[in-house]
Each structure stands twice: as structure tokens, then as C-alpha cells.
Scaffold this motif. Sequence first.
Motif, mmCIF file in Angstrom:
data_model
loop_
_atom_site.group_PDB
_atom_site.id
_atom_site.type_symbol
_atom_site.label_atom_id
_atom_site.label_comp_id
_atom_site.label_asym_id
_atom_site.label_seq_id
_atom_site.Cartn_x
_atom_site.Cartn_y
_atom_site.Cartn_z
ATOM 1 N N THR A 149 0.675 -1.373 -0.052
ATOM 2 C CA THR A 149 -0.200 -0.013 0.100
ATOM 3 C C THR A 149 0.669 1.629 0.091
ATOM 4 O OG1 THR A 149 -0.446 0.123 2.662
ATOM 5 C CG2 THR A 149 -1.538 -0.814 1.208
ATOM 6 N N GLY A 150 2.008 0.989 0.434
ATOM 7 C CA GLY A 150 3.370 2.560 0.758
ATOM 8 C C GLY A 150 3.153 2.345 2.041
ATOM 9 N N ARG A 151 2.466 1.401 2.810
ATOM 10 C CA ARG A 151 3.107 1.560 4.540
ATOM 11 C C ARG A 151 3.878 1.242 4.397
ATOM 12 N NH1 ARG A 151 -0.253 1.790 8.491
ATOM 13 N NH2 ARG A 151 -2.440 1.347 6.167
ATOM 14 N N PHE A 152 5.763 1.201 5.099
ATOM 15 C CA PHE A 152 6.769 1.020 5.212
ATOM 16 C C PHE A 152 6.554 -0.157 5.694
ATOM 17 C CE2 PHE A 152 10.889 1.403 7.772
ATOM 18 C CZ PHE A 152 11.480 1.079 6.238
ATOM 19 N N THR A 153 5.896 -0.868 6.650
ATOM 20 C CA THR A 153 5.891 -2.408 7.073
ATOM 21 C C THR A 153 5.485 -3.202 5.920
ATOM 22 O OG1 THR A 153 3.663 -2.250 8.148
ATOM 23 C CG2 THR A 153 5.326 -1.493 9.292
ATOM 24 N N ASP A 154 4.951 -2.324 4.939
ATOM 25 C CA ASP A 154 4.568 -3.042 3.647
ATOM 26 C C ASP A 154 5.805 -3.872 2.569
ATOM 27 O OD1 ASP A 154 1.959 -3.655 3.709
ATOM 28 O OD2 ASP A 154 1.650 -2.018 2.674
ATOM 29 N N TYR A 155 7.324 -3.708 3.690
ATOM 30 C CA TYR A 155 8.380 -3.918 2.719
ATOM 31 C C TYR A 155 9.464 -4.665 3.563
ATOM 32 C CZ TYR A 155 6.298 -0.206 -0.012
ATOM 33 O OH TYR A 155 5.664 0.431 -1.210
ATOM 34 N N ASP A 156 8.665 -4.881 4.908
ATOM 35 C CA ASP A 156 9.825 -5.752 5.791
ATOM 36 C C ASP A 156 10.251 -7.256 5.055
ATOM 37 O OD1 ASP A 156 9.726 -3.939 7.320
ATOM 38 O OD2 ASP A 156 7.854 -4.769 8.888
ATOM 39 N N SER A 157 9.293 -7.833 4.081
ATOM 40 C CA SER A 157 9.543 -8.486 3.579
ATOM 41 C C SER A 157 10.713 -9.282 2.314
ATOM 42 C CB SER A 157 8.427 -9.896 3.360
ATOM 43 O OG SER A 157 7.637 -8.816 2.109
ATOM 44 N N LEU A 158 11.008 -7.254 2.576
ATOM 45 C CA LEU A 158 11.839 -7.594 0.808
ATOM 46 C C LEU A 158 13.670 -8.157 0.939
ATOM 47 C CD1 LEU A 158 10.691 -4.182 -0.642
ATOM 48 C CD2 LEU A 158 10.170 -6.408 -1.115
ATOM 49 N N ALA A 159 14.309 -8.752 0.283
ATOM 50 C CA ALA A 159 15.285 -8.999 0.560
ATOM 51 C C ALA A 159 16.211 -7.453 -0.345
ATOM 52 C CB ALA A 159 16.234 -9.818 -0.337
ATOM 53 N N THR A 160 16.780 -6.991 0.162
ATOM 54 C CA THR A 160 17.453 -5.927 -0.653
ATOM 55 C C THR A 160 18.343 -5.140 0.850
ATOM 56 O OG1 THR A 160 15.759 -3.257 -1.367
ATOM 57 C CG2 THR A 160 15.635 -4.025 0.990
ATOM 58 N N TYR A 161 18.644 -3.644 -0.319
ATOM 59 C CA TYR A 161 19.598 -3.200 0.864
ATOM 60 C C TYR A 161 18.500 -1.419 0.250
ATOM 61 C CZ TYR A 161 23.429 -5.635 -1.500
ATOM 62 O OH TYR A 161 24.561 -6.901 -1.900
ATOM 63 N N TYR A 162 19.126 -0.939 1.770
ATOM 64 C CA TYR A 162 17.557 0.263 2.117
ATOM 65 C C TYR A 162 18.641 1.429 2.832
ATOM 66 C CZ TYR A 162 14.107 3.155 4.377
ATOM 67 O OH TYR A 162 13.431 3.926 5.081
ATOM 68 N N VAL A 163 18.606 2.523 2.631
ATOM 69 C CA VAL A 163 18.885 3.935 2.920
ATOM 70 C C VAL A 163 17.966 4.470 3.425
ATOM 71 C CG1 VAL A 163 20.861 6.564 3.244
ATOM 72 C CG2 VAL A 163 21.463 3.532 2.510
ATOM 73 N N GLY A 164 17.810 5.033 4.811
ATOM 74 C CA GLY A 164 16.998 5.951 5.763
ATOM 75 C C GLY A 164 17.990 6.932 5.909
ATOM 76 N N TYR A 165 18.129 7.836 5.030
ATOM 77 C CA TYR A 165 19.096 9.086 4.842
ATOM 78 C C TYR A 165 18.125 10.414 5.812
ATOM 79 C CZ TYR A 165 21.320 13.170 3.283
ATOM 80 O OH TYR A 165 22.186 14.405 3.400
ATOM 81 N N GLY A 166 17.859 10.460 6.229
ATOM 82 C CA GLY A 166 17.668 11.460 7.344
ATOM 83 C C GLY A 166 16.316 11.096 7.779
ATOM 84 N N GLY A 167 16.154 10.184 8.301
ATOM 85 C CA GLY A 167 14.580 9.225 8.818
ATOM 86 C C GLY A 167 14.577 9.654 10.415
ATOM 87 N N ASN A 168 13.486 9.434 10.810
ATOM 88 C CA ASN A 168 13.492 9.494 12.142
ATOM 89 C C ASN A 168 13.388 10.947 13.120
ATOM 90 O OD1 ASN A 168 12.862 6.900 13.403
ATOM 91 N ND2 ASN A 168 14.783 6.448 12.855
ATOM 92 N N GLU A 169 12.313 11.675 11.892
ATOM 93 C CA GLU A 169 12.154 13.453 11.486
ATOM 94 C C GLU A 169 13.590 14.095 11.774
ATOM 95 O OE1 GLU A 169 9.556 15.104 12.162
ATOM 96 O OE2 GLU A 169 8.111 13.231 12.569
ATOM 97 N N ASN A 170 14.558 13.055 10.759
ATOM 98 C CA ASN A 170 16.124 13.714 9.964
ATOM 99 C C ASN A 170 17.034 13.505 11.715
ATOM 100 O OD1 ASN A 170 17.942 14.889 8.575
ATOM 101 N ND2 ASN A 170 17.772 17.602 9.016
ATOM 102 N N THR A 171 17.041 12.411 12.570
ATOM 103 C CA THR A 171 17.967 12.440 13.372
ATOM 104 C C THR A 171 18.471 10.949 12.915
ATOM 105 O OG1 THR A 171 16.436 11.199 14.140
ATOM 106 C CG2 THR A 171 16.098 13.036 15.231
ATOM 107 N N THR A 172 18.034 10.396 11.903
ATOM 108 C CA THR A 172 19.193 9.020 12.233
ATOM 109 C C THR A 172 19.148 9.350 10.492
ATOM 110 O OG1 THR A 172 17.485 7.748 11.886
ATOM 111 C CG2 THR A 172 18.465 8.020 14.124
ATOM 112 N N THR A 173 20.639 8.590 10.252
ATOM 113 C CA THR A 173 21.007 7.717 8.815
ATOM 114 C C THR A 173 20.882 6.665 8.630
ATOM 115 O OG1 THR A 173 21.242 10.793 7.942
ATOM 116 C CG2 THR A 173 22.266 8.203 6.707
#
Length: 233
Positions: free
Chosen positions: A114-138
Amino acid sequence: MPLRYLFATLLLGTLAHAASDGTVPFTPDLNDWLVEQMPGGHVTVANGALVIEDVDGCTVWYRHRLVAPVEITYDAEVVMHGGPCDRLSDLNCFWMADTPREPAGLIASTAHRTGRFTDYDSLATYYVGYGGNENTTTRFRRYTGTGARPLLPQHDLRAPAILLTANRVYHLKLVARDGRAEFWRDGERIFSYADPAPLRSGYFGFRTVKSHLIIRNVHITTAGDETLAPHAR
């Protein structure tokens, strides 16, 4: 042809659906892209750029399977001009992504997401969350395809210099080559991961939530594309 020249030809050769220099254009019909977005958001093309305005989760996938070695570059900006979707967070991306539990592959199984983030948990992938969590983590993660998303301590960055700046255009590069995944920002390598089980083919996508992104100048070089994967569409 000597092997080294054959490899160079494969790496630098562009996709059949891209321009001769490797550019992947954004056309108004978004034919080469697949949008998965929660209700209320919008993905459009304006002046040749992809514009994502999101309220609750969005991934925009390039429809064509990529085969390593892969290098993806693009320019991206998190817009902050007081609009309803303007939030300084989540200039994220997936690459070499696929669905081990869905034999049809990632693109064909889009109805399950649906676009909800948890829908992607089952992927095999590389992922970067750049500036995630209200821009507190990368952060960099290598999703396993089993629902696990392990985070190594060295891949959890929080220094201000590695976070987002509003309305700044970043030049980003994603790499999957020689068993290694890399994420570069403005010519600086931020993450480099030697994968004991490298992801050798898959899909690339932009990811955000509750943010306003503008993305331009996408270039992809790869050893292969969807012609090696009949289910890519």
C-alpha cells in the motif's frame, strides 16, 4: 573480445529504455515507474522532475529489473517551503530489491503493498533511510527477505553533518558491485557493506513518508535489465 573490455562494455552500456547516456527520464505518464502510495499523497512530473508529495508513505519503483554490477545516480531535494507535505525527513531509497516470498517478483506483486513502510519488511534489499526519524538518523540496512532488518552499529549515524538540510540538492549514488553495496552523497562514500550473500539483481525505488521530494537527473548503468527477467513488468 578480451574479458576486461567485455565487462566494461556491460557496465557502461545503458538500458534499452534509457537514453544513450544512461539517463532515465521522467515522462508525464510515468510509464517506467510504479507508484505505491498511501491515500492523500501525490506523485507527478513537473519540468522533467519527479515530484513526490506524501502524507503517509510512498515508494516509487523503477519498473525494470537491474542486474549487478549496478550504479544509480540522481539529484534529490527535500522541499521546505511551508506546504502541507513539507517535512525535513526521509530522503530514502531501496536498491537490488525483490520479494523472495512472491515468486512473481516485486513488480507483479504490487497489489500486496500500500505504500505503508511495514509492507516492505519481507523484501530482500539494500536500504538507506537518509534523515529518517524526524531527521535524527541516517541508516543502512540489508533486509534479509525473512522480515528481519538488521542494523549494524556502524550503520546507524546521527551526527548533524550526515543529516538533511532543507532545500539542498544532493547528488546521490547507489552501488551494487563485486559483492559490495555502497551509498554515496556528494562524492563522499557514506556506507560500504561487504555482503556475504550479495543481492545480484532486483529493483530500485525512491522512498519517503510525510515529505516533499523533488528528484532529477537519474542515470543507471548495469550489466543487464528486464530482458533477463521476463516477469519484470
